[in-house]
Design a protein around this motif. Structure first.
Motif, PDB file in Angstrom:
ATOM      1  N   SER A 281     -16.310 112.011  38.467  1.00 30.96           N
ATOM      2  CA  SER A 281     -15.721 111.387  37.281  1.00 30.96           C
ATOM      3  C   SER A 281     -15.345 112.424  36.223  1.00 30.96           C
ATOM      4  CB  SER A 281     -16.699 110.367  36.694  1.00 30.96           C
ATOM      5  OG  SER A 281     -16.961 109.329  37.614  1.00 30.96           O
ATOM      6  N   MET A 282     -16.193 113.452  36.060  1.00 34.25           N
ATOM      7  CA  MET A 282     -15.871 114.486  35.077  1.00 34.25           C
ATOM      8  C   MET A 282     -14.663 115.287  35.512  1.00 34.25           C
ATOM      9  SD  MET A 282     -16.876 115.352  32.122  1.00 34.25           S
ATOM     10  CE  MET A 282     -16.047 116.509  31.018  1.00 34.25           C
ATOM     11  N   THR A 283     -14.514 115.485  36.805  1.00 32.94           N
ATOM     12  CA  THR A 283     -13.320 116.161  37.314  1.00 32.94           C
ATOM     13  C   THR A 283     -12.071 115.357  36.963  1.00 32.94           C
ATOM     14  OG1 THR A 283     -14.598 117.125  39.143  1.00 32.94           O
ATOM     15  CG2 THR A 283     -12.200 117.075  39.377  1.00 32.94           C
ATOM     16  N   LEU A 284     -12.165 114.036  37.088  1.00 34.48           N
ATOM     17  CA  LEU A 284     -11.045 113.166  36.708  1.00 34.48           C
ATOM     18  C   LEU A 284     -10.707 113.339  35.223  1.00 34.48           C
ATOM     19  CD1 LEU A 284      -9.043 110.824  37.175  1.00 34.48           C
ATOM     20  CD2 LEU A 284     -10.954 109.243  36.719  1.00 34.48           C
ATOM     21  N   VAL A 285     -11.724 113.367  34.361  1.00 41.45           N
ATOM     22  CA  VAL A 285     -11.499 113.547  32.921  1.00 41.45           C
ATOM     23  C   VAL A 285     -10.705 114.817  32.657  1.00 41.45           C
ATOM     24  CG1 VAL A 285     -12.637 114.078  30.724  1.00 41.45           C
ATOM     25  CG2 VAL A 285     -13.538 112.261  32.178  1.00 41.45           C
ATOM     26  N   LEU A 286     -11.104 115.900  33.301  1.00 39.64           N
ATOM     27  CA  LEU A 286     -10.530 117.207  33.001  1.00 39.64           C
ATOM     28  C   LEU A 286      -9.150 117.414  33.617  1.00 39.64           C
ATOM     29  CD1 LEU A 286     -13.800 119.289  33.368  1.00 39.64           C
ATOM     30  CD2 LEU A 286     -12.675 118.578  31.251  1.00 39.64           C
ATOM     31  N   LEU A 287      -8.830 116.619  34.618  1.00 36.22           N
ATOM     32  CA  LEU A 287      -7.505 116.715  35.232  1.00 36.22           C
ATOM     33  C   LEU A 287      -6.520 115.708  34.644  1.00 36.22           C
ATOM     34  CD1 LEU A 287      -8.424 117.217  39.020  1.00 36.22           C
ATOM     35  CD2 LEU A 287      -7.738 118.955  37.347  1.00 36.22           C
ATOM     36  N   ALA A 288      -7.049 114.715  33.905  1.00 28.34           N
ATOM     37  CA  ALA A 288      -6.194 113.655  33.361  1.00 28.34           C
ATOM     38  C   ALA A 288      -5.330 114.194  32.226  1.00 28.34           C
ATOM     39  CB  ALA A 288      -7.052 112.498  32.860  1.00 28.34           C
ATOM     40  N   ASP A 289      -4.102 113.693  32.133  1.00 26.62           N
ATOM     41  CA  ASP A 289      -3.238 114.063  31.011  1.00 26.62           C
ATOM     42  C   ASP A 289      -2.928 112.862  30.127  1.00 26.62           C
ATOM     43  OD1 ASP A 289      -1.618 112.673  32.718  1.00 26.62           O
ATOM     44  OD2 ASP A 289      -0.153 114.291  33.018  1.00 26.62           O
ATOM     45  N   GLU A 290      -3.587 111.732  30.397  1.00 30.97           N
ATOM     46  CA  GLU A 290      -3.437 110.524  29.592  1.00 30.97           C
ATOM     47  C   GLU A 290      -4.809 110.111  29.056  1.00 30.97           C
ATOM     48  OE1 GLU A 290      -0.779 108.937  28.694  1.00 30.97           O
ATOM     49  OE2 GLU A 290       0.692 110.044  29.897  1.00 30.97           O
TER      50      GLU A 290
END
Length: 379
Positions: A281-290
């Motif tokens: 989930s933290m990986t998702l946060v850091l890769l998200a641009d929205e």
């Protein structure tokens, strides 16, 4: 042995809720503090380190104070003063004075945290079935409520100082009153009180290291998620406060289900699955641009870290040959060092690279927890 009444359980829940609410209020106002004192990320990290050093000093005396005065007296006094110090966050005459205030803030936070976790461990042992996750769920619920009301207060035009003063007075009163119904003094005093603080060793040391890893990562989210959404993704502060709220809401919901999960799954299995969820989930946060996608990721991080501390704290109360209260105090102390060390580490890393890069520490520590989950099984 003192029986566990509904009033005692709710008194403990109120303490955890108040702790979460206070910490969330500090988290919401970190961008405010940054602007008010005109500091950069490194200086902000130093301010958090001051709180960490204060916590270290407090932790050297926490076991002694609890051993002498019980969890009830320690939590009531330290928690109320801890809450009142919120009102001073924006009232200091200089950045140097702020560092002093945060050092005292840290001392009281550390002692209060050990006291309420000692109380919760004793309640769980006396109750005969899991309760720790639910207690920590109240901390997360308090965090969610503090973040949501903080964002709403700012959106409604309340000045930051007025908001901090209102929260300080309300939480101090709540903590002081609820402490009256905690377990009596003799239920949480130790059989020997002269040893003071000792670093955990053996099984307690392993549990302490694992708890520290979890709380380094969790503390990083509490202190940096709002600034991350505002600074890295360009969200207004009212929306950025939702980062903390989504993390805390998911953590609260998962913790309230956590006692049933702990009764069904082994500690090692539950810890391993939880840690991998947090890392992904933290990986998702850091890769998200929205921002909305990052908010989903923060919720996943909250769900992943939800049961890490309850699992490890409960295990520390079952270590053979160690008084449950002393075991939980020792592991709480080690864990809290991680909780306070995480935010300033992130601040210094952000200064030399970027906040996004620095927050990959959360991913790394979650993965380390997953790899070490076997140590969470009871002896």
């Amino acid at each position: 042995m003192t029986s566990v009444s509904a009033r005692m359980r709710w008194a403990s829940r109120a303490q955890f809720f108040g702790s979460g609410f206070i910490f969330a209020t500090w988290g919401v106002h970190i961008p405010t503090v940054k602007i008010h004192y005109g500091v950069d990320e490194a200086a902000l990290g130093l301010a958090m380190l001051a709180a960490g050093v204060g916590a270290l000093l407090g932790l050297t005396q926490a076991s002694r104070w609890i051993g002498r005065h019980g969890a009830r007296g320690t939590a009531g006094l330290c928690g109320a003063i801890y809450a009142l110090l919120l009102a001073g966050l924006l009232a200091m005459p200089s950045y140097g004075a702020l560092l002093g205030l945060l050092a005292v803030f840290g001392v009281l936070t550390g002692v209060f945290d050990v006291a309420i976790n000692t109380e919760a461990a004793q309640l769980e042992l006396r109750n005969g079935h899991p309760m720790m996750s639910g207690m920590h769920g109240m901390f997360s619920l308090g965090g969610m409520a503090g973040a949501v009301t903080g964002g709403a207060a700012l959106a409604a035009g309340m000045t930051p100082q007025s908001h901090l003063t209102l929260v300080a007075a309300t939480m101090a009163l709540s903590i002081a009153l609820s402490s009256r119904w905690m377990l009596p003094k003799e239920a949480t005093t130790f059989t020997s009180t002269g040893d003071g603080f000792r670093l955990p060793h053996g099984a307690l040391a392993i549990l302490g290291v694992l708890a520290a890893l979890g709380l380094i990562a969790e503390g990083a989210i509490y202190d940096w998620s709002v600034l991350y959404l505002k600074q890295e993704l360009g969200s207004p502060q009212q929306q950025a406060a939702l980062a903390y709220a989504s993390f805390s809401a998911a953590m609260a919901a998962t913790r309230f289900a956590g006692d049933a999960m702990r009764a069904r799954f082994s500690p090692a299995l539950l810890l391993r699955g939880s840690a991998w969820l947090a890392a992904a989930s933290m990986t998702l946060v850091l890769l998200a641009d929205e921002p909305w996608l990052a908010l989903i990721g923060f919720a996943g991080v909250g769900a992943g870290f939800a049961n890490v501390v309850p699992i490890l704290f409960a295990a520390s109360a079952r270590v053979p040959g160690v008084e449950p209260a002393r075991g939980i105090a020792a592991v709480s102390a080690a864990a809290y060092l991680g909780f306070m060390a995480g935010p300033p580490v992130i601040g210094f890393l952000a200064q030399v690279s970027s906040l996004t890069a620095a927050l990959y520490v959360v991913v790394a520590f979650a993965a380390a927890l997953a790899a070490s989950a076997r140590y969470a099984n009871p002896a």
